[in-house]
Design a protein around this motif. Structure first.
Motif, PDB file in Angstrom:
ATOM      1  N   LEU A 200      17.637  53.199  43.262  1.00 13.10           N
ATOM      2  CA  LEU A 200      16.407  52.841  42.556  1.00 13.10           C
ATOM      3  C   LEU A 200      16.580  51.510  41.820  1.00 13.10           C
ATOM      4  N   ILE A 204      14.281  48.274  43.076  1.00 11.67           N
ATOM      5  CA  ILE A 204      13.211  47.739  42.235  1.00 11.67           C
ATOM      6  C   ILE A 204      13.503  46.290  41.838  1.00 11.67           C
ATOM      7  N   LYS A 235       3.108  48.326  41.106  1.00 15.28           N
ATOM      8  CA  LYS A 235       4.392  48.331  41.820  1.00 15.28           C
ATOM      9  C   LYS A 235       5.222  49.551  41.455  1.00 15.28           C
ATOM     10  N   LEU A 236       5.323  49.831  40.139  1.00 11.18           N
ATOM     11  CA  LEU A 236       6.214  50.907  39.696  1.00 11.18           C
ATOM     12  C   LEU A 236       5.662  52.287  40.024  1.00 11.18           C
ATOM     13  N   TYR A 239       6.936  53.484  43.439  1.00 10.71           N
ATOM     14  CA  TYR A 239       8.364  53.866  43.457  1.00 10.71           C
ATOM     15  C   TYR A 239       8.622  55.088  42.578  1.00 10.71           C
ATOM     16  N   MET A 240       7.800  55.241  41.556  1.00  7.31           N
ATOM     17  CA  MET A 240       7.916  56.430  40.705  1.00  7.31           C
ATOM     18  C   MET A 240       7.655  57.698  41.528  1.00  7.31           C
ATOM     19  N   TYR A 243      10.569  58.282  44.148  1.00  5.79           N
ATOM     20  CA  TYR A 243      11.825  58.841  43.639  1.00  5.79           C
ATOM     21  C   TYR A 243      11.636  60.223  43.033  1.00  5.79           C
ATOM     22  N   SER A 277      13.337  58.275  35.808  1.00  2.72           N
ATOM     23  CA  SER A 277      12.733  57.308  36.722  1.00  2.72           C
ATOM     24  C   SER A 277      12.034  56.193  35.948  1.00  2.72           C
ATOM     25  N   LEU A 281      13.503  52.394  36.212  1.00  5.01           N
ATOM     26  CA  LEU A 281      12.600  51.400  36.788  1.00  5.01           C
ATOM     27  C   LEU A 281      12.424  50.207  35.839  1.00  5.01           C
ATOM     28  N   VAL A 285      13.535  46.266  36.216  1.00  7.97           N
ATOM     29  CA  VAL A 285      12.559  45.165  36.142  1.00  7.97           C
ATOM     30  C   VAL A 285      13.012  44.129  35.108  1.00  7.97           C
TER      31      VAL A 285
END
Length: 386
Positions: A200, A204, A235-236, A239-240, A243, A277, A281, A285
Motif C-alpha cells: 500500500l 500510493i 484517489k485515496l 485504494y481504501m 485494501y 488504511s 495512505l 501521500v
C-alpha cells in the motif's frame, strides 16, 4: 461528488495502464503472501541433525542417546570418533551440534556424584540451535529426576514420597497465543501485515509521484474545480476500498490456509483495518510529496521496509528499545497497527484494549493528512503557474 468520481475513474484507468502499479497493487499482495508464507508453512523445524561423541559407551549413555533421538527436534545423525571431528562436522554444516559423553559418565551417575554433559551447538542460526536445546533440556531434566527417584527408592523411600522429593514443583505453562510455540506461528501474522502495509505504501506513493512526474496535476485538478482535498478523496477512496477488500481476503482465506485463526471480534479487526488504511495512505501521500519521480520515491521506500517492521515492536520488545527509538516509532502507522492487530488476532483482545491504538492511527492520519494537503497544494500551484 461528480468530480471525485471522475478522479477515481481517472485513477482506475491510470492503474490499469501502468505495469508497475498493476504489479504493486494487484499482484504483489497475493503473490507475496503465498510465496513468502509458504516458506514458513511448516511453522517449525524438526529432527535437527545432532552428533554424539560417546567415550563412555555405557547402558546409561546409550539410553540417554535413544531418548534424545526420540524427541521431535533432535535426530542423532552420526557417532563421532574425536572432538575435532565434531567441530569439523559443525563447520561443514553436516550437523548443528554434538554431545560429548565423558568416559566416566555412568560411573559418576551411579555414585550420585553428578557429571557434566557437554553440548556444543551451532548458534549462528537461532532455530537449529534453540529448538534442539529445548528438547535436550527436557530430556536431561527427566533423566536426572529418574536417577534421583531410583536413588531414594533404593534407600527405602516409597515411590510417592520419592517423587515429591525429586520434583517438588511441577510447572504447568500454557501458551495463550501461538499454543504450539512455533516460529512460523509467531512470524506469519507479522509477515502478512508487512505485505499489506508495504504494498500500500509503495503503490500510493508511486501513483502520486507519477501525477507529479507527468505534470498532470492541472488536468486532474480541473476535474474537481481545483480542490486538492477532492483530488485526495478521489484517489485515496479507490485504494481504501481495494485494501479493505484485501484485508478481508487475508483474514477469511489466506490466514486459514496457513492455520491462523482470528480469536478476537471481527468488528474490532475491521475498525483496525480501516484506521490502518487511512493512516498508511496519508503517510505515503505525505512522503511522496518530497520526490519528483517514481524511481526516487521507490529507492527510498525500498529501504524502509525492514526498519519500519523492526520499529513496530513485532520482532523485538518495544520496551527494550532505546527511548528515542520508541518515540520515533510512534510516527509510523505500523507501530499502533501491529500492537492492535496481533492482540485482537491472537489474544482475542476486546475493543477496550486496542482503542488507544486506533486513536493513535487516526491521529497519524490527521497529522499526515494536513501535512500532505499543505505539501501537495504547493506542488499543484507550482504546476499551475508553470
Amino acid at each position: 461528488m461528480k468530480g471525485i468520481l471522475r478522479v477515481a475513474n481517472y485513477e482506475i484507468k491510470q492503474l490499469f495502464s501502468d505495469h508497475s502499479l498493476i504489479l504493486t497493487f494487484l499482484l504483489a499482495p497475493i503473490l507475496y503472501a503465498f510465496f513468502l508464507g509458504s516458506i514458513y508453512i511448516n511453522k517449525d523445524i524438526e529432527e535437527v541433525p545432532i552428533a554424539v561423541f560417546d567415550l563412555d559407551n555405557s547402558s546409561s549413555s546409550r539410553e540417554l542417546i535413544r531418548a534424545l533421538d526420540a524427541t521431535q527436534q533432535i535426530q542423532i545423525s552420526e557417532y563421532l570418533t574425536s572432538f575435532e571431528q565434531g567441530v569439523d562436522e559443525i563447520n561443514k554444516l553436516n550437523v548443528q551440534g554434538f554431545i560429548y559423553f565423558p568416559a566416566d559418565f555412568e560411573a559418576q551417575l551411579l555414585s550420585m556424584k553428578g557429571t557434566d554433559l557437554a553440548v556444543y551447538l551451532n548458534t549462528t542460526q537461532f532455530l537449529p540451535s534453540n529448538n534442539p536445546n529445548k528438547d535436550l533440556q527436557k530430556v536431561l531434566i527427566t533423566a536426572g529426576a529418574g536417577i534421583r527417584l531410583k536413588y531414594y527408592m533404593a534407600h527405602g523411600v516409597n515411590p510417592e514420597n520419592a517423587m515429591e522429593i525429586v520434583m517438588p514443583l511441577e510447572p504447568d505453562v500454557r501458551g495463550i497465543a501461538n499454543p504450539l510455540n512455533t516460529y512460523g506461528g509467531f512470524l506469519l501474522p507479522g509477515l502478512f501485515i508487512l505485505i499489506l502495509h508495504q504494498t500500500l505504501l509503495f503503490g500510493i506513493g508511486e501513483s502520486f509521484t507519477k501525477d507529479r512526474q507527468k505534470k498532470a496535476l492541472p488536468e486532474i485538478l480541473s476535474l474537481v474545480n481545483g480542490r486538492i482535498y477532492k483530488y485526495f478523496i478521489g484517489k485515496l477512496g479507490f485504494y481504501m476500498l481495494l485494501y479493505f477488500a484485501y484485508f478481508l481476503l487475508f483474514l477469511t482465506t489466506i490466514f486459514p490456509i496457513f492455520e491462523l485463526n482470528v480469536h478476537g471480534s471481527w468488528d474490532s479487526m475491521l475498525i483496525i483495518a480501516f484506521a490502518m488504511s487511512l493512516a498508511v495512505l496519508m503517510f505515503g501521500v505525505f512522503i511522496s510529496s518530497f520526490f519528483r519521480t517514481q524511481v526516487g520515491y521507490l529507492e527510498v521506500i525500498a529501504f524502509s521496509s525492514y526498519p519500519i517492521f523492526l520499529l513496530s515492536g513485532f520482532s523485538w520488545p518495544f520496551q527494550a528499545m532505546p527511548v528515542w527509538v520508541q518515540y520515533l516509532a510512534q510516527f509510523s502507522p505500523m507501530t499502533p497497527f501491529v500492537q492492535a492487530f496481533t492482540r485482537v488476532l491472537e489474544l482475542g483482545a476486546d475493543w477496550e484494549h486496542v482503542a488507544l491504538n486506533v486513536i493513535h492511527l487516526i491521529l497519524l492520519f490527521i497529522l499526515y493528512g494536513f501535512a500532505a494537503l499543505f505539501r501537495w497544494s504547493r506542488i499543484a500551484n507550482n504546476q499551475l503557474r508553470a
